[in-house]
Design a protein around this motif. Structure first.
Motif, PDB file in Angstrom:
ATOM      1  N   THR A  66      25.266 -16.644 -13.743  1.00  0.00           N
ATOM      2  CA  THR A  66      26.406 -16.557 -14.642  1.00  0.00           C
ATOM      3  C   THR A  66      27.540 -15.806 -13.946  1.00  0.00           C
ATOM      4  O   THR A  66      27.341 -14.722 -13.413  1.00  0.00           O
ATOM      5  N   ASP A  80      28.308 -20.846 -16.102  1.00  0.00           N
ATOM      6  CA  ASP A  80      27.030 -20.813 -15.394  1.00  0.00           C
ATOM      7  C   ASP A  80      27.054 -21.812 -14.251  1.00  0.00           C
ATOM      8  O   ASP A  80      27.626 -22.901 -14.384  1.00  0.00           O
ATOM      9  N   THR A  82      24.191 -23.790 -12.079  1.00  0.00           N
ATOM     10  CA  THR A  82      22.766 -24.111 -12.039  1.00  0.00           C
ATOM     11  C   THR A  82      22.501 -25.063 -10.884  1.00  0.00           C
ATOM     12  O   THR A  82      23.422 -25.684 -10.353  1.00  0.00           O
TER      13      THR A  82
END
Length: 182
Positions: A66, A80, A82
């Motif tokens: 984050t 975020d 990922t």
């Protein structure tokens, strides 16, 4: 077959001696016929192949997690990262609009959230999110991440945002932002 046994007192070197596998042959320079030649040692193994070094490149990927920071328009930004493959999602930001940023003129804070809509990061760790629909269609957030956990970019906000007073002004604002991995 007659056999002749040789010894150190055997006939001179010019007289040949004959032997078979049962005879003992002395090492005094006699010439002996009839014994098989000693086995030839095998050739040495071939040298190992040359060592080859192959360079591989590790992509310089942004760190996952984050990121949060601030816009230059008086609000925060978080999102975020990922993956891999790397995606940006859960983008949230706030901007403060003043007078001429909206038509009719309006002062206040606008909050924006993409939800779980993901945007892939390019091989250079850049992303561009564009709102395709809703009352903020055309809003664009672009960002660049580095491998140390830093990010920065731009926001172009535009939209017809319903305010709590019932008005829906058309607002537009351009600003920059910075964020760090939390």
């Amino acid at each position: 077959m007659a056999r002749e046994q040789t010894s150190s007192t055997a006939a001179p070197a010019s007289t040949p001696a004959f032997a078979d596998a049962r005879d003992t042959v002395q090492s005094n320079c006699e010439i002996v016929h009839g014994l098989p030649a000693p086995p030839v040692p095998p050739p040495p193994p071939p040298p190992p192949p040359p060592t080859t070094t192959t360079a591989t490149t590790t992509p310089n990927l942004a760190k996952t997690g984050t990121y949060c920071g601030f816009t230059n328009a008086g609000g925060g930004i978080c999102f975020d990262i990922t993956g891999p493959p790397l995606d940006m999602l859960n983008l949230k930001f706030e901007v403060t609009v003043h007078g001429s940023d909206c038509n009719p003129s309006k002062d206040g804070t606008i909050s924006f959230h993409t939800g779980t809509t993901s945007t892939p990061l390019g091989s250079n760790n850049q992303f561009t999110y564009v709102a395709r629909g809703g009352n903020s269609a055309g809003t664009t957030v672009a960002g660049q991440l580095d491998t140390a956990g830093n990010a920065s970019g731009t926001i172009h906000f535009q939209g017809n945002i319903p305010w709590t007073d019932g008005s829906t002004p058309a607002c537009a604002l351009d600003t920059t932002w910075t964020a760090k991995l939390q």
